[in-house]
Design an enzyme around this catalytic site. Structure first.
Site, PDB file in Angstrom:
ATOM      1  N   LYS A 202       0.844  -1.205   0.000  1.00 57.41           N
ATOM      2  CA  LYS A 202       0.000   0.000   0.000  1.00 57.41           C
ATOM      3  C   LYS A 202       0.876   1.251   0.000  1.00 57.41           C
ATOM      4  CE  LYS A 202      -3.627   2.313   2.590  1.00 57.41           C
ATOM      5  NZ  LYS A 202      -4.544   2.284   3.725  1.00 57.41           N
ATOM      6  N   GLU A 208      10.487  -4.803   4.500  1.00 56.60           N
ATOM      7  CA  GLU A 208      10.553  -6.211   4.076  1.00 56.60           C
ATOM      8  C   GLU A 208      10.232  -6.349   2.591  1.00 56.60           C
ATOM      9  OE1 GLU A 208       8.929  -4.945   6.675  1.00 56.60           O
ATOM     10  OE2 GLU A 208       8.664  -6.411   8.293  1.00 56.60           O
ATOM     11  N   GLY A 262      -4.993  -1.890   4.842  1.00 54.53           N
ATOM     12  CA  GLY A 262      -4.202  -3.019   4.349  1.00 54.53           C
ATOM     13  C   GLY A 262      -4.864  -4.370   4.606  1.00 54.53           C
ATOM     14  N   ARG A 263      -5.356  -4.574   5.833  1.00 53.02           N
ATOM     15  CA  ARG A 263      -5.930  -5.890   6.166  1.00 53.02           C
ATOM     16  C   ARG A 263      -7.337  -6.073   5.608  1.00 53.02           C
ATOM     17  NH1 ARG A 263      -4.766  -2.595  10.226  1.00 53.02           N
ATOM     18  NH2 ARG A 263      -6.437  -1.744  11.512  1.00 53.02           N
ATOM     19  N   GLU A 348      -4.847  -6.673  14.794  1.00 54.04           N
ATOM     20  CA  GLU A 348      -4.343  -5.366  14.355  1.00 54.04           C
ATOM     21  C   GLU A 348      -5.477  -4.337  14.379  1.00 54.04           C
ATOM     22  OE1 GLU A 348      -0.773  -4.697  11.526  1.00 54.04           O
ATOM     23  OE2 GLU A 348      -2.516  -4.399  10.243  1.00 54.04           O
ATOM     24  N   HIS A 379      -4.663 -33.057  17.676  1.00 57.39           N
ATOM     25  CA  HIS A 379      -3.498 -33.800  18.148  1.00 57.39           C
ATOM     26  C   HIS A 379      -2.402 -32.861  18.636  1.00 57.39           C
ATOM     27  CE1 HIS A 379      -5.453 -37.373  16.617  1.00 57.39           C
ATOM     28  NE2 HIS A 379      -5.822 -36.604  15.608  1.00 57.39           N
ATOM     29  N   LYS A 489       9.169  -0.785  14.086  1.00 52.79           N
ATOM     30  CA  LYS A 489       9.730  -0.464  12.766  1.00 52.79           C
ATOM     31  C   LYS A 489      10.844   0.567  12.918  1.00 52.79           C
ATOM     32  CE  LYS A 489       5.650  -0.809   9.770  1.00 52.79           C
ATOM     33  NZ  LYS A 489       4.715  -0.034   8.955  1.00 52.79           N
TER      34      LYS A 489
END
Ligand code: F6P
Length: 518
Positions: A202, A208, A262-263, A348, A379, A489
């Site tokens: 965005k 990253e 973003g999400r 978030e 399990h 950040k």
């Protein structure tokens, strides 16, 4: 009607009264199943195994009314600057609205731009699949490497995993982490001449993503030369000029807008890689399924409104009964990444400690979410769900008909999910030996769909988006900013300088770790 604060207090009291009460006993009320189950946009939702009585449920509905959920829903769709701390509208619903919709963000019309971008996504996806849009040497793209992180990664990963064909025409791979291992794995075995790299960010400033994009571009350049390499790049960003400056040809840059969080962005061009790898119809099907859930959320009365009811069930556990954790367990291998997606969506969005006015919140906000696919989870962490000292409510998601494979195995899968929900609720309170006792009374929600299709997947994601929104309204927080990721950040930038020889000031422990790594 009582004010929200009075109802909160009553709900907290109701939670204390519900402590230790048998959920199974609540089914003596004949209306329970009818009031606590409903269907919306192809999803069946059962909230009858939650710890609330029908009286508690009515109280929770009063809370939704007194908190102004209906009014907030109207205001957000009207394009008000609902994300106050960033001064932005919140209009992901506009991205999946049928053609001809008329949304505006703070008075500026947006629907024409949305439709124009959708048309571009379609022609790009169609072109890639038909081979009319291909690599510099004229070969078709047989692989796409999607580079992005957080909201620019998790949604597309979930979609691909959920819907990918067993033998795909285009191999879609992902790299999010700045850990070089992930991109190295994604690129291994691929031929640059047949690979398209889609960079999704965005902001187009995320450390990253830019690091991975540079490495991928170098890999393309190494195989194809500098000029040709750029023709193997596409980008998706709300800062298209930055993507072009990076070297992506303008006709391969796809925009989205600051009013898309973003999400909440999988409905935008962030879904480009999936549209190309799955076909545009799949992308369109997801939009249609989400739009159906939007229509339900916007028009169903509160007491029959799936996102509202799911939010209230979660709030009853979180706030009335003080349960800080929730598990999400899809009994569908293809949905195994859905818990990770919800982790970002919910934690978030609603992991906040001040309200919309900046004052400390009065009660706990987002629960921690974790989970994995069933039956695998049985399990691993289910021991704690059944006999641990904490009560962890569960959201089960099940699909009636498998997309592939042996129907007998699918029946076993379904038997397990039904049995787990029943076992958690009923337990086995009496047994010969203490370690064989299951206390029961452990709540769950159950979401069932007939098949996992683009439509039902779209509806499922939209269900949780709206439920997250409703919770934010009830808690009076801004669900659409994420300031909590900023400090880490900023410090990472400082630490990087010091790893490379800088002399920044740190606490003794941090300084020691930096020293050891130098
Ligand atoms: O983790 C913080 C965050 O800002 C997310 O909200 C976002 O989805 C992600 O980083 C990636 O940001 P971008 O799309 O700008 O690269």
């Amino acid at each position: 009607m009582a004010d929200a604060e009075t109802i909160w207090t009553a709900l907290e009291e109701a939670g204390r009264a519900a402590e230790g009460r048998s959920i199974a006993g609540l089914f003596d009320d004949p209306g329970r199943l009818e009031r606590l189950t409903l269907e919306a946009a192809g999803l069946y939702l059962d909230l009858s195994k939650q710890p609330w009585s029908l009286a508690d449920f009515d109280l929770a509905l009063c809370l939704a009314e007194a908190s102004g959920v209906a009014d907030a829903r109207t205001r957000v769709l009207a394009g008000e600057l609902f994300n106050q701390t960033e001064g932005r509208a919140v209009l992901h619903a506009a991205l999946r609205a049928p053609a001809g919709a008329d949304f505006s963000a703070a008075g500026v019309p947006v629907s024409a731009d949305v439709e124009a971008t959708r048309t571009r996504i379609k022609s790009f996806a169609d072109g890639v699949r038909a081979g009319t849009i291909g690599g510099a040497g004229g070969r078709s793209f047989r692989a796409i490497v999607h580079i992005g992180i957080g909201g620019s990664d998790l949604g597309p990963r979930v979609i691909w995993e959920a819907l990918k064909p067993l033998d795909p025409q285009i191999d879609l791979r992902f790299a999010a982490n700045v850990d070089p291992a992930e991109l190295a794995q994604a690129l291994t075995g691929l031929d640059p001449a047949e690979t398209l790299v889609v960079v999704v960010s965005k902001t187009f400033t995320t450390q990253e993503t830019l690091a991975n994009a540079e490495t991928a571009r170098a890999w393309l350049r190494g195989g194809l030369g500098e000029e040709a390499a750029n023709l193997h790049l596409a980008a998706v960003s709300a800062a298209p000029a930055r993507a072009e400056a990076f070297g992506v040809p303008a006709d391969r840059v796809f925009a989205f807008w600051d009013w898309v969080g973003g999400r909440y962005s999988i409905w935008s061009a962030v879904g480009l890689s999936c549209a190309a790898a799955l076909g545009f119809e799949a992308f369109e099907g997801m939009l249609a399924g989400a739009a159906e859930m939007d229509a339900h959320f916007n028009s169903a009365p509160m007491h029959r409104n799936a996102p509202v009811l799911l939010a209230l069930a979660h709030i009853f556990n979180r706030n009335a009964m003080g349960r800080p954790i929730r598990a999400v367990v899809p009994y569908a291998q293809r949905l195994r990444l859905f818990p990770a997606f919800l982790q970002q969506l919910e934690m978030e969005s609603n992991g906040k400690r001040v309200d919309v006015e900046g004052r400390p919140v009065r009660r706990a906000t987002a629960a921690s979410v974790f989970g994995d696919a069933g039956t695998n989870g049985q399990h691993a962490f289910f021991q704690l769900l059944h006999q641990g000292t904490d009560v962890v409510p569960v959201d089960f998601v099940a699909v009636r008909q498998a997309s592939e494979g042996d129907p007998a195995a699918q029946r076993k899968l379904l038997a397990n999910v039904i049995a787990q929900a029943e076992a958690l609720m009923i337990g086995r309170p009496t047994a010969d030996e203490p370690h064989r006792v299951f206390p029961g009374g452990r709540p769950s929600s159950f979401i069932l769909m007939d098949r996992l299709t683009p439509q039902t997947l779209g509806a499922l994601v939209a269900l949780y988006e709206h439920k997250t929104f409703v919770e934010g309204v009830l808690w009076r927080i801004n669900s659409f900013d994420q300031w909590g990721v900023e400090l880490g950040k900023a410090l990472a930038g400082e630490v990087l300088k010091d790893l490379e020889g800088g002399e920044g000031a740190h606490d003794a422990s941090t300084a020691n770790l930096i020293q050891r790594l130098r």
